[in-house]
Design a protein around this motif. Structure first.
Motif, mmCIF file in Angstrom:
data_model
loop_
_atom_site.group_PDB
_atom_site.id
_atom_site.type_symbol
_atom_site.label_atom_id
_atom_site.label_comp_id
_atom_site.label_asym_id
_atom_site.label_seq_id
_atom_site.Cartn_x
_atom_site.Cartn_y
_atom_site.Cartn_z
ATOM 1 N N LEU A 2 1.001 -1.228 0.096
ATOM 2 C CA LEU A 2 0.022 0.136 -0.117
ATOM 3 C C LEU A 2 0.980 1.178 -0.178
ATOM 4 O O LEU A 2 1.821 1.288 0.540
ATOM 5 C CB LEU A 2 -0.901 -0.072 1.286
ATOM 6 N N PRO A 265 -3.262 -6.179 -2.643
ATOM 7 C CA PRO A 265 -2.688 -4.890 -2.545
ATOM 8 C C PRO A 265 -1.631 -4.797 -1.270
ATOM 9 O O PRO A 265 -0.542 -4.100 -1.349
ATOM 10 C CB PRO A 265 -3.857 -3.983 -2.032
ATOM 11 N N THR A 266 -1.727 -5.840 -0.266
ATOM 12 C CA THR A 266 -0.946 -5.791 0.730
ATOM 13 C C THR A 266 0.428 -6.587 0.548
ATOM 14 O O THR A 266 1.196 -6.754 1.397
ATOM 15 C CB THR A 266 -1.342 -6.130 1.946
ATOM 16 N N TYR A 300 -1.646 1.212 -4.509
ATOM 17 C CA TYR A 300 -0.911 0.394 -4.075
ATOM 18 C C TYR A 300 0.074 -0.040 -5.452
ATOM 19 O O TYR A 300 -0.134 0.132 -6.626
ATOM 20 C CB TYR A 300 -1.638 -0.963 -3.749
#
Lengths: 302, 302, 302, 302, 302
Positions: A2, A265-266, A300
């Motif tokens: 992110l 996204p992480t 992200y």
């Protein structure tokens, strides 16, 4: 990974929408029931959920810590891959004896460096459960593509091709025995990094532990209305929702951090890192076809 | 290793069934006694068990932390075994001088790699207190089986056979002195990994510490009814059971995590890891008899 | 090292008998005085000792953590000694050129391996402030015994004898230059392990810190009766004793863990580990006089 | 390093005498004012300072942890210096080819080992901001003294002299190329240890963090009397002093631990460690002038 | 790096001026509204914000910890750069065979060492998003400046020039093969340090985590007035401001520590460290133009 800016609210709260809806409905039901029917006689002193709350805080802090460590280790491993890719390239460029700057040596070096770039892509893709050989034909020769197609573990097969090349140039006298050792040590470090990624990917965070935290969290939330009802009446609903939100968000964050290779996204930004490696390595071998940096237009990078 | 899905409730709660039964009976007895005989005059303010509860939370957090570290170190060590097995194979395949791809060299390499697979199996089996030589005859030659049968520490004996082979090919000139160094360093790392597993296996977690936590936990549970009786009456029984359940579950989880080589569902999945190693190594030497992946049909893998 | 089973209650409570006796007498005196003379007017709200209690819990958790780390590091170092002893033996057996398996080489190897066993014993004994040369004559030759008798640091002197032997066989051409490097690196690791043990042995845990925790703990205990007197009367005595017991036991445990080379039941089991090393090394050199495993008939092993 | 015994009370409390005097005067003033003038109407519920107290406890625990880590790292680095000094001596004694035990070689070795002892002293002295060349003339030759007098960083200059000597004996054929590598790696480790000490010495612990903890601690102490006044009256003075004492002592201890090279009793005992190194090294080279152990007649060793 | 002394108050509080202004206005508004209109009926028991406060304390402690680790790792990496720069210089000075102390060799060494100084400056400048080649012409030759101008990653290009030089002197016979290995390992460590800095620079601390802490902190502050209003009236304003100040300051400190390469006062002091490296290296090669130490006349060094 992110980025700092532009994280949409919908992304943050979308993660816990089912949990929060349940809490809102549950707390409202109890509040309304109490207000209109006055039949709820269970009033818990606030210190009972507070004991559970303290234990939960400690457990969540512990779990966040371990999850962060996994996420950070994944990033450290990919940082080491960047370093070792550069080192491998530096070594292959500056170890090879080359009395006249020959076309053969240059071709060999280009092929070797391209294979290293392919290794990075295939590792990232196999960690994300994508087809590991996808798009590798840009970097590999046909006979190499054929070789790796017979292997389950594509990055491992590419390391073997590296090692075979080193054996050949040693036998041809283009590197000496000591230089083969140095190059082989770099391969070993790459092999270690690959194994570390697989370890993080394949090791489930202790499952009973996650289960138990989830269970305690629900007990805590279920008790809370009975402790706040007397003082606050219906005003307890937003308060419980806020407190629950805090706990659920931390829990979710820990769950995301602990699995950094899931195409989310992480994730560890493996694609972006590999692109950096490709740009660095191609500049080192004076390759002209350097890919453009991809602009970070989302919240992200992958 | 427990998998994310399909953990049966009976497994989770089966671990603490005696403790929870005891707590239920104990809390009910006190509740009933109080309700019908009114002779219990001891009412403890809730803050007394809360002091103990805070201390207990910190101690359990500390213990979970150390237990997790042992479990994670065990997994890291087996990850290193995967990496070093691949490295050893890559080195033995690409170091040996072999002017014409001869049958002798190929046979030697196959035997060497099979012995490495045997090493992984025997290490896992001896850590689990199983017969360490079980099923090794698939991978070893009869004279090797005879050699290791004389040793207490089978994996160590196999490393010695590795080293003896390296000595032979050095004397025959098939590897050079520097390559022997590189191969010997890989053996040293395998020897270190083996020793680390033995250390985790043989070191008892500080026993007084476990004792003390268990003792404090019981004092805490025994005090709790007297603190909740006045406010809740018989309704205290499910509450105490819930709180006790939380603490007992964490304690059990820590106990399981801290001993990861006990042939239990929470073990480091040594058998699965060794199977992966076998598949990888056999593909590297072009062996056709690659064992099938075992489907994960239980809630855990060993 | 304490074993899991059979720890006598007297051992556990014997550690804190003076402290607990003092607390019992002190709390009883105050309780009796209050009951019969009614002249104690100081009643402290429970939250005052609770502040101290929270701070104390954190300090004890921190201290336990550091103490555990020292204890675990000591065990890790001895694990490394096991590994490096095996590695040294494997190297000395498989590096030495030996065209015909000669008696000379075999004798040299036996002597070298026996000296390594002696090194382990002498390190353990000197860490425990015992005579470091005790019983070493079983493993060493008379002239070696004489050499080490002139040194303060016996294990260091033995490493020097190792190094001198390596120099000799290098000059005689029985190992090559690269092998000397590999063997010397193993000696360096053994030297490091020795130094790490000395560091743990000689470094006093920050003394003011221990003092301060002890002081706060007493203040906490001294305040507690005044906080519980009003509610409980004489029933406060067992409660204070229980709470004090918990804190004192943790404090003692930390004190024992932080000094793991003191010839106490909580020690790193150096004698047992050295026996394992002796058994492993003698099997590796085909020695017949392998010592028996010592049965664990106490609640601890040394 | 503080020793376990004999720490004078004046030392412990001398560290916080100004802070405690201030707290005593402040609390007494408020207590007296309240008793005789009854004009203080501010009574704070105890839970307000408790929030601050919890935060403070966590911050102090965190700070103690980091400070302890710095102190322990400093000790680990000096432990590594002990190990590497022994290793360097072992290598220089047992690597040098010496067909007849010549006077020249012996002289060279003595000079080399003496220079290593000088290195340890000069490192300790420069870390304590003392004259780094003080008393080094006992160990160095005049031309070496002249060389190092031109350098800011004396230990670094001594390492350079080491390296120059190694170059000379390589060129004279007394060590081989591989042995130079091994010796150079030992020098590199010594260079790393030196740099680590300088890092700990020169890095200020995050200053805003220390400031903020100090500020919060004072706010906490200033609020406390208003919370305890109503219940205790003047009896609050000793209680506040006790609580303040605890917090100030921990804060001071952390401040001392985090800077371990300041010529204070809490220092890493560099002088004592260097004396041990000198004794060990001189015994290894059969030097007769071994300095006596210094008896620990104070409550600390430097 | 902030220095211990002379940190201006305006710097400390300037970081949180917007947050504190908001809190002051918000608390005053509620206080005034309550005093003159008496229409605020929401009074929250203090234990509700206390639950949030405990969770927040743990989260902030966890975040400070991770931020401190990043900051400390950055400092460790730069410490390693100091060590490896010295090691590289020591090696290049003492490895090169030089029968007569020739001008050529001296020139080569000066150029090499100057390039290493340039590497440190360019790394620092590129981490701070400044022009990485700025002022490098003092240390590099024109053709080197031209070479690096074609590279995105200037420090990496400089390492390549180092490696190319090593290749040349190996081919000219001025260093041997083993020495090239040792020098190449030093380059690899420098390459690793560079990659570690880039990792810390480019990895965003988990953004949802920061977001969530910020959100909880605001909820906590917004609830606080309603808990303190009843007891304190308008006197709550300074109390809330003080508590809020503590939490905001810790949050800000963590945010600054976690990004140590942003050209801010809390940065790792890369410019100062590089100056030390320059002074050390130039003294080692007997260069006369040693730059002056820069006096620390601000409250920080960069």
């Amino acid at each position: 990974m992110l980025l700092k800016k532009k994280i949409p609210i919908s992304y943050v709260f979308g993660k816990v929408k089912y949990e929060i809806s349940f809490v809102l409905i549950y707390a409202t039901l109890i509040g309304v029931w109490d207000k209109y029917f006055h039949t709820i006689n269970i009033h818990i002193p606030l210190s009972v959920p507070m004991i559970l709350g303290t234990v939960l805080s400690l457990l969540l802090a512990f779990k966040s810590n371990q999850a962060y460590d996994r996420w950070w280790e994944a990033r450290i491993v990919w940082g080491a891959i960047v370093n070792d890719s550069r080192t491998l390239t530096r070594q292959i460029l500056n170890f090879m004896a080359d009395p006249y700057v020959s076309v053969n040596v240059k071709n060999f070096q280009d092929r070797f460096v391209n294979r290293q770039i392919a290794w990075c892509y295939s590792l990232g893709q196999s960690l994300r459960n994508q087809i590991p050989t996808q798009q590798l034909d840009k970097y590999l020769e046909p006979h190499e593509m054929e070789f790796i197609s017979k292997h389950d573990n594509v990055p491992n097969a590419l390391l073997q091709l590296h090692a075979r090349d080193l054996k050949n140039i040693l036998e041809e006298g283009q590197i000496n025995k000591i230089q083969q050792l140095a190059l082989d040590e770099t391969l070993t470090r790459l092999c270690d990094s690959m194994g570390k990624c697989e370890r993080i990917k394949n090791t489930v965070f202790p499952a009973t532990y996650s289960l138990y935290i989830h269970f305690s969290l629900f007990v805590f939330i279920l008790l809370l209305p009975f402790a706040l009802l007397e003082t606050f009446g219906l005003f307890q609903v937003p308060m419980i929702a806020t407190i629950a939100l805090s706990f659920f968000l931390i829990e979710k964050m820990a769950i995301h951090l602990q699995d950094p290779f899931e195409n989310k996204p992480t994730d560890t930004p493996m694609t972006t890192i590999t692109l950096t490696i490709e740009r660095n390595l191609k500049q080192m071998v004076n390759d002209n076809k350097i890919p453009e940096k991809v602009p970070a237009d989302k919240f992200y990078v992958l």
